[in-house]
Design a protein around this motif. Structure first.
Motif, mmCIF file in Angstrom:
data_model
loop_
_atom_site.group_PDB
_atom_site.id
_atom_site.type_symbol
_atom_site.label_atom_id
_atom_site.label_comp_id
_atom_site.label_asym_id
_atom_site.label_seq_id
_atom_site.Cartn_x
_atom_site.Cartn_y
_atom_site.Cartn_z
ATOM 1 N N PRO A 167 0.800 -1.066 0.065
ATOM 2 C CA PRO A 167 0.153 -0.065 -0.152
ATOM 3 C C PRO A 167 0.627 1.191 0.171
ATOM 4 N N ALA A 168 2.113 1.400 0.482
ATOM 5 C CA ALA A 168 2.810 2.586 0.757
ATOM 6 C C ALA A 168 3.278 2.938 -0.744
ATOM 7 N N LYS A 169 3.416 1.851 -1.473
ATOM 8 C CA LYS A 169 3.846 2.080 -2.981
ATOM 9 C C LYS A 169 2.935 2.082 -4.026
ATOM 10 N N LYS A 170 1.418 2.208 -3.391
ATOM 11 C CA LYS A 170 0.199 2.408 -4.274
ATOM 12 C C LYS A 170 0.112 0.924 -4.950
ATOM 13 N N ASN A 171 0.446 -0.162 -4.327
ATOM 14 C CA ASN A 171 0.520 -1.314 -5.007
ATOM 15 C C ASN A 171 1.253 -1.708 -6.397
ATOM 16 N N SER B 203 -3.719 -0.724 -7.815
ATOM 17 C CA SER B 203 -2.551 -0.633 -8.198
ATOM 18 C C SER B 203 -2.061 0.443 -9.197
ATOM 19 N N SER B 204 -0.744 0.933 -8.754
ATOM 20 C CA SER B 204 -0.373 1.944 -9.697
ATOM 21 C C SER B 204 0.287 1.193 -10.973
ATOM 22 N N GLY B 205 0.296 -0.048 -11.271
ATOM 23 C CA GLY B 205 0.975 -0.569 -12.506
ATOM 24 C C GLY B 205 2.136 -0.945 -12.135
ATOM 25 N N ASN B 206 3.110 -1.259 -13.141
ATOM 26 C CA ASN B 206 4.444 -1.704 -13.068
ATOM 27 C C ASN B 206 5.234 -0.893 -12.411
ATOM 28 N N ASP B 207 5.756 -1.338 -11.359
ATOM 29 C CA ASP B 207 6.786 -0.648 -10.533
ATOM 30 C C ASP B 207 8.069 -0.144 -11.468
ATOM 31 N N LEU B 208 8.120 1.240 -11.438
ATOM 32 C CA LEU B 208 9.208 1.598 -12.215
ATOM 33 C C LEU B 208 10.483 1.608 -12.095
ATOM 34 N N THR B 209 10.625 1.197 -10.745
ATOM 35 C CA THR B 209 12.133 0.685 -10.113
ATOM 36 C C THR B 209 12.588 -0.693 -11.076
ATOM 37 N N GLY C 196 -2.151 1.278 -15.787
ATOM 38 C CA GLY C 196 -1.193 0.700 -16.476
ATOM 39 C C GLY C 196 -2.075 -0.779 -16.460
ATOM 40 N N ILE C 197 -0.708 -1.718 -16.143
ATOM 41 C CA ILE C 197 -1.168 -3.129 -16.542
ATOM 42 C C ILE C 197 -2.418 -3.748 -15.625
ATOM 43 N N SER C 198 -2.286 -2.919 -14.590
ATOM 44 C CA SER C 198 -3.658 -3.434 -13.579
ATOM 45 C C SER C 198 -5.076 -3.077 -14.149
ATOM 46 N N PRO D 249 0.472 -0.546 -25.432
ATOM 47 C CA PRO D 249 -0.555 -1.521 -24.655
ATOM 48 C C PRO D 249 0.069 -2.795 -24.344
ATOM 49 N N GLU D 250 -0.626 -3.531 -23.502
ATOM 50 C CA GLU D 250 -0.134 -4.931 -23.061
ATOM 51 C C GLU D 250 -1.419 -5.497 -22.414
ATOM 52 N N GLY D 251 -1.280 -6.581 -21.895
ATOM 53 C CA GLY D 251 -2.447 -7.443 -21.065
ATOM 54 C C GLY D 251 -3.526 -7.567 -22.192
ATOM 55 N N GLN E 53 12.101 14.075 -11.594
ATOM 56 C CA GLN E 53 11.215 15.168 -11.087
ATOM 57 C C GLN E 53 10.096 14.374 -10.331
ATOM 58 N N LYS E 54 10.084 13.297 -10.195
ATOM 59 C CA LYS E 54 8.933 12.504 -9.533
ATOM 60 C C LYS E 54 7.856 13.308 -10.294
ATOM 61 N N ALA E 55 7.933 13.013 -11.744
ATOM 62 C CA ALA E 55 6.541 13.521 -12.396
ATOM 63 C C ALA E 55 5.525 12.655 -12.051
ATOM 64 N N LYS E 56 4.315 13.113 -11.775
ATOM 65 C CA LYS E 56 3.217 12.328 -11.516
ATOM 66 C C LYS E 56 2.239 12.421 -12.771
ATOM 67 N N LEU E 57 1.561 11.140 -12.948
ATOM 68 C CA LEU E 57 0.812 11.163 -14.198
ATOM 69 C C LEU E 57 -0.496 12.030 -14.020
HETATM 70 C C1 LIG Z 1 14.449 -2.735 -19.347
HETATM 71 C C2 LIG Z 1 13.108 -3.076 -19.142
HETATM 72 C C3 LIG Z 1 12.379 -3.628 -17.834
HETATM 73 C C4 LIG Z 1 11.189 -3.524 -17.955
HETATM 74 C C5 LIG Z 1 10.148 -4.336 -16.667
HETATM 75 C C6 LIG Z 1 8.638 -4.349 -17.010
HETATM 76 C C7 LIG Z 1 8.087 -5.435 -16.638
HETATM 77 C C8 LIG Z 1 6.739 -5.604 -17.122
HETATM 78 C C9 LIG Z 1 5.855 -4.416 -17.347
HETATM 79 C C10 LIG Z 1 4.703 -4.277 -17.834
HETATM 80 C C11 LIG Z 1 4.373 -3.281 -18.656
HETATM 81 C C12 LIG Z 1 3.409 -2.340 -17.574
HETATM 82 C C13 LIG Z 1 3.234 -1.088 -17.964
HETATM 83 C C14 LIG Z 1 2.623 -0.058 -16.919
HETATM 84 O O1 LIG Z 1 1.880 -0.729 -16.012
HETATM 85 S S1 LIG Z 1 2.495 1.576 -17.294
HETATM 86 C C15 LIG Z 1 2.054 2.205 -15.826
HETATM 87 C C16 LIG Z 1 3.183 2.355 -14.694
HETATM 88 N N1 LIG Z 1 2.697 3.295 -13.640
HETATM 89 C C17 LIG Z 1 3.331 4.627 -13.482
HETATM 90 O O2 LIG Z 1 3.729 5.228 -14.259
HETATM 91 C C18 LIG Z 1 2.497 5.151 -12.260
HETATM 92 C C19 LIG Z 1 3.574 6.031 -11.533
HETATM 93 N N2 LIG Z 1 3.299 6.425 -10.444
HETATM 94 C C20 LIG Z 1 2.802 7.872 -10.279
HETATM 95 O O3 LIG Z 1 2.258 8.480 -11.024
HETATM 96 C C21 LIG Z 1 2.015 8.337 -8.961
HETATM 97 O O4 LIG Z 1 2.875 7.648 -8.016
HETATM 98 C C22 LIG Z 1 0.629 7.988 -8.618
HETATM 99 C C23 LIG Z 1 -0.353 8.951 -9.574
HETATM 100 C C24 LIG Z 1 0.314 6.437 -9.028
HETATM 101 C C25 LIG Z 1 0.123 8.211 -7.231
HETATM 102 O O5 LIG Z 1 0.696 9.368 -6.831
HETATM 103 P P1 LIG Z 1 0.514 9.836 -5.297
HETATM 104 O O6 LIG Z 1 0.846 11.278 -5.151
HETATM 105 O O7 LIG Z 1 -0.954 9.760 -4.731
HETATM 106 O O8 LIG Z 1 1.478 9.088 -4.610
HETATM 107 P P2 LIG Z 1 3.018 9.079 -4.537
HETATM 108 O O9 LIG Z 1 3.620 9.351 -6.110
HETATM 109 O O10 LIG Z 1 3.462 9.660 -3.446
HETATM 110 O O11 LIG Z 1 3.370 7.464 -4.331
HETATM 111 C C26 LIG Z 1 3.636 6.664 -3.079
HETATM 112 C C27 LIG Z 1 4.899 6.197 -3.226
HETATM 113 O O12 LIG Z 1 4.766 5.033 -4.251
HETATM 114 C C28 LIG Z 1 5.780 4.936 -5.117
HETATM 115 N N3 LIG Z 1 4.909 4.714 -6.442
HETATM 116 C C29 LIG Z 1 3.632 4.843 -6.598
HETATM 117 N N4 LIG Z 1 3.527 4.247 -8.130
HETATM 118 C C30 LIG Z 1 4.710 3.803 -8.313
HETATM 119 C C31 LIG Z 1 5.228 3.056 -9.584
HETATM 120 N N5 LIG Z 1 4.371 2.595 -10.496
HETATM 121 N N6 LIG Z 1 6.563 2.653 -9.615
HETATM 122 C C32 LIG Z 1 7.318 3.099 -8.647
HETATM 123 N N7 LIG Z 1 7.051 3.838 -7.511
HETATM 124 C C33 LIG Z 1 5.735 4.045 -7.405
HETATM 125 C C34 LIG Z 1 6.051 6.641 -5.155
HETATM 126 O O13 LIG Z 1 7.339 6.806 -5.846
HETATM 127 C C35 LIG Z 1 5.958 6.958 -3.806
HETATM 128 O O14 LIG Z 1 7.413 6.452 -3.315
HETATM 129 P P3 LIG Z 1 8.063 7.214 -2.178
HETATM 130 O O15 LIG Z 1 7.075 7.204 -0.918
HETATM 131 O O16 LIG Z 1 9.199 6.568 -1.971
HETATM 132 O O17 LIG Z 1 8.321 8.438 -2.501
#
Ligand SMILES: CCCCCCCCCCC/C=C/C(=O)SCCNC(=O)CCNC(=O)[C@H](O)C(C)(C)COP(=O)(O)OP(=O)(O)OC[C@H]1O[C@@H](n2cnc3c(N)ncnc32)[C@H](O)[C@@H]1OP(=O)(O)O
Length: 359
Positions: free
Chosen positions: A123-127, A162-168, A213-215, A244-246, A355-359
């Motif tokens: 939950p702390a990473k928005k799943n 879920s916020s989809g794929n973890d960008l880490t 995203g994928i969720s 797109p995937e899924g 920049q911690k760009a939010k979507l």
């Molecule tokens: C070389 C190739 C490797 C590829 C590996 C891929 C494997 C399979 C891939 C399948 C394809 C999938 C595609 C997708 O799902 S695309 C969608 C990806 N998701 C995002 O881009 C969302 C990014 N997050 C945000 O924009 C915001 O966090 C959000 C709008 C979701 C919420 O904003 P809010 O202000 O409410 O909350 P925070 O940003 O403060 O979030 C709290 C903490 O959680 C971390 N977080 C949230 N979502 C993600 C994420 N998707 N990845 C990584 N981290 C995430 C956020 O950073 C905060 O962390 P901290 O508390 O440490 O700052």
């Protein structure tokens, strides 16, 4: 490790020592699991309509389908252990205690009232879905497909679904290099989506908050999608230099028509729950204040429907599409493998972290 023969025998002895009658429903379940664990799938002809007791026993055993002997043995041991502890500690026995089925770090899997629930639990990473989480969801789906539950639910813990794929996932590049990472990630993605395509039982998404995203994309592979009115549905692939995937490149145009699918999948339009419902992606939207209560009441009622009829109906509906879905999944995964290496994608990921760009 699963239950041993010794655990199984101990459980059989414990049943004889129960202080309270567990009731007919539980006794039938114990009978069915015992038969499955010792003899395998039901192998006797169905008793006649007037042979009520033997017919009920046969139906309970037959409902376990091809559940492996080892799983039946483990389920028998778990069921008896729940009965023993509830009859030891309280006179108000719960028919089926909230049983934890396996140890996972990123998801919580529980089974109760014929429903197996897989809850995303970061939950702390928005799943956001880490590589470990993709693996654990696949394992949990595999286990759910073989357990004795009727319905499987995927949901999230906390304020997000879920916020989809973890960008880490993009940052831990192995010594073999980024190309190898992209190749392995495409295999992971293909297997992950494949486990939704092949899931044999009714699969329900309980969308407890925003989904990204994928969720969102795999929702087209679920049988029911229930959403809180707080949920949003966002597929910002172009913003991330991705595609797109899924299976959404196939399922979304089918579900909502090509024009609305393009708005989501190409231009990244975020839908409200009401819009997602109007476009057919969501089955029903509930007010957030009553969401959990209403959804679980509904699902508990559905889980009492005949298990085999539900499973077979799902399979009839989905089997017509399976081959196509696997082909689409393979294509989407291979296109993404290339996309992940593009400067558009890399810049978008760097942007998120710098920049911690939010979507
Ligand atoms: C070389 C190739 C490797 C590829 C590996 C891929 C494997 C399979 C891939 C399948 C394809 C999938 C595609 C997708 O799902 S695309 C969608 C990806 N998701 C995002 O881009 C969302 C990014 N997050 C945000 O924009 C915001 O966090 C959000 C709008 C979701 C919420 O904003 P809010 O202000 O409410 O909350 P925070 O940003 O403060 O979030 C709290 C903490 O959680 C971390 N977080 C949230 N979502 C993600 C994420 N998707 N990845 C990584 N981290 C995430 C956020 O950073 C905060 O962390 P901290 O508390 O440490 O700052």
């Amino acid at each position: 490790m699963g239950a041993s023969q010794k655990d199984f025998e101990n459980a059989m002895n414990q049943v004889k020592l129960l202080k309270e009658d567990p009731g007919n429903e539980v006794k039938l379940k114990l009978y069915a699991l015992y038969k499955q664990a010792t003899e395998g799938p039901c192998n006797t002809p169905k008793p006649g309509v007037f042979d009520l007791i033997n017919k009920a026993k046969w139906e309970a055993w037959n409902a376990l389908g091809s559940l492996p002997k080892e799983t039946a043995r483990q389920n028998y041991v778990d069921l008896v252990s729940g009965l023993s502890s509830s009859s030891d500690s309280s006179s108000q026995a719960k028919p089926e205690a909230d049983r934890k089925q396996a140890e996972y770090e990123t998801v919580v899997m529980t089974s109760e009232d014929g429903i197996t629930k897989i809850m995303l639990n970061r939950p702390a990473k928005k799943n956001a879905l880490t590589e470990q989480m993709y693996q654990e969801i696949m394992l949990a789906l595999e286990a759910a497909s073989k357990d004795d539950s009727t319905i499987t639910v995927l949901t999230g813990n906390g304020d997000y679904y879920s916020s989809g794929n973890d960008l880490t996932n993009f940052t831990n590049i192995p010594p073999e290099g980024v190309e190898a990472k992209a190749k392995n990630s495409a295999i992971l993605l293909r297997n992950f989506v494949g486990s939704f395509i092949d899931f044999p039982k009714p699969l329900v998404a309980v969308v407890n908050g925003p989904a990204v995203g994928i969720s969102v994309t795999v929702l087209g592979l679920f049988d029911l999608v229930y959403a809180t009115d707080r949920a949003t549905f966002h597929t910002p692939f172009s913003h991330l230099g991705q595609t797109p995937e899924g299976c959404s490149s196939y399922t979304f145009p089918k579900i909502m028509g090509p024009a609305k699918a393009a708005e989501m999948l190409i231009f990244g339009k975020k839908l409200t729950a009401g819009e997602a419902y109007a476009q057919g992606l969501v089955t029903e939207v509930f007010p957030d204040s009553t969401f959990q209560k209403e959804v679980w009441t509904r699902l508990k009622a559905y889980s009492k429907l005949p298990q085999n009829a539900l499973r077979i109906s799902k399979q009839i509906i989905r089997s017509q599409e399976k081959e196509k879905l696997h082909a689409v999944n393979a294509k989407e995964s291979s296109i993404l493998q290339e996309r992940w290496l593009s400067s558009e994608c890399m810049n978008a990921i760097m942007n998120f972290f710098s920049q911690k760009a939010k979507l």
